[in-house]
Design a protein around this motif. Structure first.
Motif, PDB file in Angstrom:
ATOM      1  N   GLU A  47       0.836  -1.175   0.000  1.00  0.00           N
ATOM      2  CA  GLU A  47       0.000   0.000   0.000  1.00  0.00           C
ATOM      3  C   GLU A  47       0.877   1.233   0.000  1.00  0.00           C
ATOM      4  O   GLU A  47       2.039   1.200   0.376  1.00  0.00           O
ATOM      5  CB  GLU A  47      -0.922  -0.004   1.220  1.00  0.00           C
ATOM      6  N   GLY A  48       0.308   2.356  -0.416  1.00  0.00           N
ATOM      7  CA  GLY A  48       1.076   3.588  -0.435  1.00  0.00           C
ATOM      8  C   GLY A  48       0.159   4.786  -0.332  1.00  0.00           C
ATOM      9  O   GLY A  48      -1.066   4.665  -0.362  1.00  0.00           O
ATOM     10  N   THR A  49       0.772   5.950  -0.204  1.00  0.00           N
ATOM     11  CA  THR A  49       0.020   7.194  -0.102  1.00  0.00           C
ATOM     12  C   THR A  49      -0.018   7.882  -1.464  1.00  0.00           C
ATOM     13  O   THR A  49       1.031   8.118  -2.050  1.00  0.00           O
ATOM     14  CB  THR A  49       0.679   8.134   0.929  1.00  0.00           C
ATOM     15  N   PRO A  50      -1.205   8.194  -1.972  1.00  0.00           N
ATOM     16  CA  PRO A  50      -1.293   8.880  -3.270  1.00  0.00           C
ATOM     17  C   PRO A  50      -0.536  10.204  -3.250  1.00  0.00           C
ATOM     18  O   PRO A  50      -0.467  10.883  -2.226  1.00  0.00           O
ATOM     19  CB  PRO A  50      -2.800   9.107  -3.441  1.00  0.00           C
ATOM     20  N   VAL A  51       0.041  10.556  -4.396  1.00  0.00           N
ATOM     21  CA  VAL A  51       0.791  11.799  -4.505  1.00  0.00           C
ATOM     22  C   VAL A  51      -0.191  12.967  -4.636  1.00  0.00           C
ATOM     23  O   VAL A  51      -1.130  12.911  -5.429  1.00  0.00           O
ATOM     24  CB  VAL A  51       1.734  11.769  -5.726  1.00  0.00           C
ATOM     25  N   LYS A  52       0.037  14.016  -3.850  1.00  0.00           N
ATOM     26  CA  LYS A  52      -0.830  15.186  -3.900  1.00  0.00           C
ATOM     27  C   LYS A  52      -0.096  16.337  -4.578  1.00  0.00           C
ATOM     28  O   LYS A  52       1.060  16.608  -4.289  1.00  0.00           O
ATOM     29  CB  LYS A  52      -1.255  15.594  -2.487  1.00  0.00           C
ATOM     30  N   TYR A  53      -0.798  17.008  -5.482  1.00  0.00           N
ATOM     31  CA  TYR A  53      -0.230  18.139  -6.202  1.00  0.00           C
ATOM     32  C   TYR A  53      -0.998  19.397  -5.802  1.00  0.00           C
ATOM     33  O   TYR A  53      -2.180  19.545  -6.145  1.00  0.00           O
ATOM     34  CB  TYR A  53      -0.321  17.906  -7.714  1.00  0.00           C
ATOM     35  N   ASP A  54      -0.321  20.267  -5.075  1.00  0.00           N
ATOM     36  CA  ASP A  54      -0.958  21.482  -4.567  1.00  0.00           C
ATOM     37  C   ASP A  54      -0.966  22.553  -5.658  1.00  0.00           C
ATOM     38  O   ASP A  54      -0.278  23.576  -5.558  1.00  0.00           O
ATOM     39  CB  ASP A  54      -0.222  21.964  -3.312  1.00  0.00           C
ATOM     40  N   VAL A  55      -1.767  22.314  -6.689  1.00  0.00           N
ATOM     41  CA  VAL A  55      -1.799  23.200  -7.849  1.00  0.00           C
ATOM     42  C   VAL A  55      -2.236  24.606  -7.460  1.00  0.00           C
ATOM     43  O   VAL A  55      -1.743  25.600  -8.013  1.00  0.00           O
ATOM     44  CB  VAL A  55      -2.733  22.628  -8.936  1.00  0.00           C
ATOM     45  N   ALA A  56      -3.131  24.704  -6.502  1.00  0.00           N
ATOM     46  CA  ALA A  56      -3.652  26.016  -6.107  1.00  0.00           C
ATOM     47  C   ALA A  56      -2.551  26.946  -5.616  1.00  0.00           C
ATOM     48  O   ALA A  56      -2.624  28.172  -5.795  1.00  0.00           O
ATOM     49  CB  ALA A  56      -4.717  25.845  -5.025  1.00  0.00           C
ATOM     50  N   SER A  57      -1.516  26.388  -5.012  1.00  0.00           N
ATOM     51  CA  SER A  57      -0.423  27.210  -4.481  1.00  0.00           C
ATOM     52  C   SER A  57       0.601  27.576  -5.550  1.00  0.00           C
ATOM     53  O   SER A  57       1.496  28.382  -5.300  1.00  0.00           O
ATOM     54  CB  SER A  57       0.274  26.476  -3.336  1.00  0.00           C
ATOM     55  N   TRP A  58       0.487  26.995  -6.752  1.00  0.00           N
ATOM     56  CA  TRP A  58       1.459  27.268  -7.816  1.00  0.00           C
ATOM     57  C   TRP A  58       1.102  28.521  -8.614  1.00  0.00           C
ATOM     58  O   TRP A  58       1.912  29.032  -9.375  1.00  0.00           O
ATOM     59  CB  TRP A  58       1.541  26.086  -8.776  1.00  0.00           C
ATOM     60  N   GLY A  59      -0.090  28.983  -8.516  1.00  0.00           N
ATOM     61  CA  GLY A  59      -0.524  30.149  -9.285  1.00  0.00           C
ATOM     62  C   GLY A  59      -1.489  30.960  -8.442  1.00  0.00           C
ATOM     63  O   GLY A  59      -1.753  30.624  -7.289  1.00  0.00           O
ATOM     64  N   PRO A  60      -2.011  32.043  -8.975  1.00  0.00           N
ATOM     65  CA  PRO A  60      -1.842  32.518 -10.355  1.00  0.00           C
ATOM     66  C   PRO A  60      -0.842  33.675 -10.469  1.00  0.00           C
ATOM     67  O   PRO A  60      -1.154  34.702 -11.082  1.00  0.00           O
ATOM     68  CB  PRO A  60      -3.255  32.997 -10.696  1.00  0.00           C
ATOM     69  N   LYS A  61       0.326  33.523  -9.864  1.00  0.00           N
ATOM     70  CA  LYS A  61       1.291  34.611  -9.959  1.00  0.00           C
ATOM     71  C   LYS A  61       1.673  34.865 -11.418  1.00  0.00           C
ATOM     72  O   LYS A  61       1.633  33.963 -12.266  1.00  0.00           O
ATOM     73  CB  LYS A  61       2.534  34.296  -9.134  1.00  0.00           C
ATOM     74  N   LYS A  62       2.060  36.070 -11.703  1.00  0.00           N
ATOM     75  CA  LYS A  62       2.348  36.488 -13.066  1.00  0.00           C
ATOM     76  C   LYS A  62       3.600  35.792 -13.600  1.00  0.00           C
ATOM     77  O   LYS A  62       4.586  35.617 -12.887  1.00  0.00           O
ATOM     78  CB  LYS A  62       2.543  38.004 -13.120  1.00  0.00           C
ATOM     79  N   VAL A  63       3.548  35.393 -14.876  1.00  0.00           N
ATOM     80  CA  VAL A  63       4.697  34.765 -15.544  1.00  0.00           C
ATOM     81  C   VAL A  63       4.960  35.499 -16.845  1.00  0.00           C
ATOM     82  O   VAL A  63       4.068  36.172 -17.393  1.00  0.00           O
ATOM     83  CB  VAL A  63       4.440  33.265 -15.833  1.00  0.00           C
ATOM     84  N   ASP A  64       6.183  35.389 -17.329  1.00  0.00           N
ATOM     85  CA  ASP A  64       6.541  36.014 -18.610  1.00  0.00           C
ATOM     86  C   ASP A  64       6.114  35.099 -19.755  1.00  0.00           C
ATOM     87  O   ASP A  64       6.558  33.938 -19.816  1.00  0.00           O
ATOM     88  CB  ASP A  64       8.050  36.259 -18.677  1.00  0.00           C
ATOM     89  N   PRO A  65       5.269  35.581 -20.657  1.00  0.00           N
ATOM     90  CA  PRO A  65       4.806  34.743 -21.782  1.00  0.00           C
ATOM     91  C   PRO A  65       5.968  34.312 -22.668  1.00  0.00           C
ATOM     92  O   PRO A  65       6.952  35.031 -22.843  1.00  0.00           O
ATOM     93  CB  PRO A  65       3.856  35.675 -22.543  1.00  0.00           C
ATOM     94  N   LEU A  66       5.837  33.110 -23.224  1.00  0.00           N
ATOM     95  CA  LEU A  66       6.844  32.574 -24.142  1.00  0.00           C
ATOM     96  C   LEU A  66       6.172  32.029 -25.392  1.00  0.00           C
ATOM     97  O   LEU A  66       5.026  31.575 -25.356  1.00  0.00           O
ATOM     98  CB  LEU A  66       7.641  31.445 -23.477  1.00  0.00           C
TER      99      LEU A  66
END
Length: 219
Positions: free
Chosen positions: A64-83
């Motif tokens: 058994e194992g613990t599912p991986v959690k991705y804290d997407v909410a904390s990754w944005g929505p800070k401004k990024v430079d468009p590419l």
């Protein structure tokens, strides 16, 4: 007299033999061969025990194992430079330091391409493949039973990919990666001005494939 006596003696003898035979039969019917008893006991002792609830066919306990959690909410929505998809150096900079380069690789459609690796061979991978037609991003999608370190790296790769997707496709790109991590599959869809041919996470692998030629023609 002799005849009567002889008859009486013969009758007595026959009765005695009959009683003796009857007694032998009774003794035989009450006895059970030792081999049969042993066989019965062996059969009981060899009966398999009911396996534990989490046991597999070999009797081993399922991992058994613990599912991986991705804290997407904390990754944005800070401004990024468009590419743009043709700004390769800036795209690589977002993902980190290139550890190795394969100039003889192939892209999604088996066209000549360059593969850039951002992790050592033994580590969970983070790769970028660039060809004339496609820009492909791939990274290791951790399993619940992976080590803590492997899960951390998978989360880090996903965060970098989320940032790059936002640079290429705006907030729609960030949502695309969030959908990938939640098990959704995207095919042949224009997202944030880019033609995404395939985006998915499954079987230990995440991939996002952008059709550069289609995207450039739309801009």
């Amino acid at each position: 007299m002799w005849n009567n006596t002889l008859q009486t003696l013969m009758v007595s003898t026959i009765m005695a033999v009959g009683v003796s035979l009857s007694a032998c039969d009774n003794n035989k019917s009450s006895e059970v061969p030792t081999e049969e008893v042993s066989a019965d006991k062996q059969t009981v002792s060899d009966t398999p025990k009911t396996p534990a609830p989490n046991a597999d066919l070999d009797g081993a306990t399922a991992q058994e194992g613990t599912p991986v959690k991705y804290d997407v909410a904390s990754w944005g929505p800070k401004k990024v430079d468009p590419l743009r998809v043709d700004q390769l150096d800036d795209i690589k900079s977002t993902l980190g330091k290139v550890v190795s380069t394969d100039e003889n690789s192939l892209d999604y459609a088996s066209n000549p391409a360059s593969k850039y690796r951002f992790m050592d061979t033994e580590a969970p991978y983070l790769d970028l493949i660039d060809s004339e037609k496609y820009l492909e991003l791939g990274w290791y999608f951790a399993n619940p039973t992976d080590s803590h370190k492997e899960k951390e790296l998978s989360q880090s790769h996903a965060k970098k990919s989320y940032q790059l997707a936002r640079q290429l496709m705006g907030d729609e790109g960030g949502k695309l990666v969030a959908d990938m991590l939640s098990g959704q599959i995207t095919k042949n869809k224009v997202i944030g001005g880019q033609k995404v041919e395939l985006a998915k996470c499954e079987f230990y692998s995440c991939m996002m494939i952008v059709n550069k030629s289609a995207s450039q023609s739309d801009q």
